[in-house]
Write an enzyme that holds these catalytic residues in place. Structure first.
Site, PDB file in Angstrom:
ATOM      1  CG  ASN A   9       1.246  -5.363   0.025  1.00 35.11           C
ATOM      2  OD1 ASN A   9       0.470  -6.261   0.370  1.00 35.11           O
ATOM      3  ND2 ASN A   9       1.854  -4.588   0.911  1.00 35.11           N
ATOM      4  CE  LYS A  11      -0.284  -1.507   1.405  1.00 35.69           C
ATOM      5  NZ  LYS A  11       0.135  -0.250   1.948  1.00 35.69           N
ATOM      6  CG  HIS A  94       4.715  -3.840   3.862  1.00 35.25           C
ATOM      7  ND1 HIS A  94       4.067  -2.861   4.582  1.00 35.25           N
ATOM      8  CD2 HIS A  94       4.619  -3.491   2.568  1.00 35.25           C
ATOM      9  CE1 HIS A  94       3.584  -1.958   3.738  1.00 35.25           C
ATOM     10  NE2 HIS A  94       3.903  -2.316   2.502  1.00 35.25           N
ATOM     11  CD  GLU A  96       0.905  -1.100   5.362  1.00 33.54           C
ATOM     12  OE1 GLU A  96       0.418  -2.198   5.056  1.00 33.54           O
ATOM     13  OE2 GLU A  96       0.862  -0.101   4.617  1.00 33.54           O
ATOM     14  CD  GLU A 166       7.264  -0.992  -0.073  1.00 31.79           C
ATOM     15  OE1 GLU A 166       6.494  -0.840  -1.032  1.00 31.79           O
ATOM     16  OE2 GLU A 166       6.927  -1.543   0.979  1.00 31.79           O
ATOM     17  N   GLY A 172       1.448   4.958   0.924  1.00 31.27           N
ATOM     18  CA  GLY A 172       0.042   5.274   1.127  1.00 31.27           C
ATOM     19  C   GLY A 172      -0.207   6.739   1.454  1.00 31.27           C
ATOM     20  CB  SER A 212       2.724   7.301  -3.348  1.00 29.79           C
ATOM     21  OG  SER A 212       2.217   7.281  -2.028  1.00 29.79           O
TER      22      SER A 212
HETATM   23  C1  PEP Z   1       3.124  -0.616  -0.101  1.00 30.57           C
HETATM   24  O1  PEP Z   1       2.301  -0.783   0.782  1.00 30.57           O
HETATM   25  O2  PEP Z   1       4.045  -1.435  -0.266  1.00 30.57           O
HETATM   26  C2  PEP Z   1       3.002   0.563  -0.954  1.00 30.57           C
HETATM   27  C3  PEP Z   1       4.008   0.906  -1.699  1.00 30.57           C
HETATM   28  O3  PEP Z   1       1.810   1.221  -0.873  1.00 30.57           O
HETATM   29  P1  PEP Z   1       1.353   2.486  -1.785  1.00 30.57           P
HETATM   30  O4  PEP Z   1       1.699   2.140  -3.209  1.00 30.57           O
HETATM   31  O5  PEP Z   1      -0.115   2.590  -1.575  1.00 30.57           O
HETATM   32  O6  PEP Z   1       2.112   3.661  -1.294  1.00 30.57           O
END
Ligand code: PEP
Length: 250
Positions: A9, A11, A94, A96, A166, A172, A212
């Site tokens: 992703n 973003k 997601h 966000e 997630e 992040g 992460s």
């Molecule tokens: C995400 O935004 O779906 C995500 C998992 O981000 P990150 O890997 O940076 O934690």
């Protein structure tokens, strides 16, 4: 047999030149046949990305779409528009989008229905916040997100669905769920699907972990029985890191 999947992703990162450079770097690598690799660049670069990977085993997905067919929704993009430039996969829900754009389970249920009506594959994201886990309600929150965001689909629709668990506190932040925490939740998700649909559907759906994931922790997380791959944010912007994650399955 359910699929192993690694999806990046991107973003709101990568302009056209950067998109091209990152795709070229990925295309120069061998993609293992056993793993479906996806990237989700921003809207403006979807058409370019789709054309660029046409002859490569890389799938391009959108990061979002609107629930309506068309109309007066300034700034939005429809399923038909995505399909018209070749995009058949879309990330929905997601954290966000939920946190910054007010997307709730009811809205996501509408988006899921629209995407499926257009024969798209949905990568449906969900997961608890830190306070939920601190209060021991992570399973209730996840069940609620599933029940109200996606369980309205038919048994047959599950063929077009990939789930991405997630935990918000791990996105992040550099903080990752332990492989055991991921496994525990993924097994719970599968059991919940089995209860509401069937064992067969629960067994077939790919459940990705996101939060992460890095080259250093991917093998351990992907090694868990109910973890079928990852949705990768930060590490997907670097071709070497992303490919190390793609190759992290034992
Ligand atoms: C995400 O935004 O779906 C995500 C998992 O981000 P990150 O890997 O940076 O934690």
């Amino acid at each position: 047999m359910r699929k192993q999947i690694v999806a990046g992703n991107w973003k709101m990162n990568c302009d056209l030149a950067e998109t091209e450079a990152l795709l070229n770097a990925l295309k120069s690598q061998i993609i293992p046949e056993s793993t479906q690799v996806m990237v989700a660049p921003p809207y403006t670069n979807l058409q370019h990305a789709f054309q660029s990977v046409k002859d490569h085993p890389i799938t391009v997905a959108a990061q979002n779409m609107h629930q309506a067919e068309n109309g007066a929704y300034t700034g939005e993009v429809s399923a038909a528009m995505l399909k018209s430039v070749g995009i058949k996969h879309v990330i929905l829900g997601h954290s966000e989008r939920r946190a910054y754009f007010g997307e709730n389970n009811a809205l996501l249920a509408e988006k899921v229905a629209t995407a499926l009506r257009h024969d798209m594959t949905v990568i449906f994201c969900f997961g608890e916040e830190l306070t939920d886990r601190q209060h021991g309600r992570e399973f209730d929150v996840v069940k609620d997100q599933l029940k109200h965001g996606i369980f309205q689909i038919s048994e047959n629709d599950w063929k077009q669905v990939i789930l991405a668990y997630e935990p918000v506190w791990a996105i992040g932040t550099g903080e990752t769920a332990s492989p055991e925490q991921a496994q525990e939740m993924h097994a719970f998700i599968r059991r919940t699907i089995a209860e509401h649909f069937s064992e067969a559907t629960a067994k077939e759906v790919s459940i990705l972990y996101g939060g992460s994931v890095k080259p250093g922790n991917a093998t351990e997380i992907f090694g868990k029985e109910d973890v079928d791959g990852g949705l990768i944010g930060g590490a997907s912007l670097d071709a070497e890191s992303f490919m190390a994650i793609v190759n992290a399955f034992k």
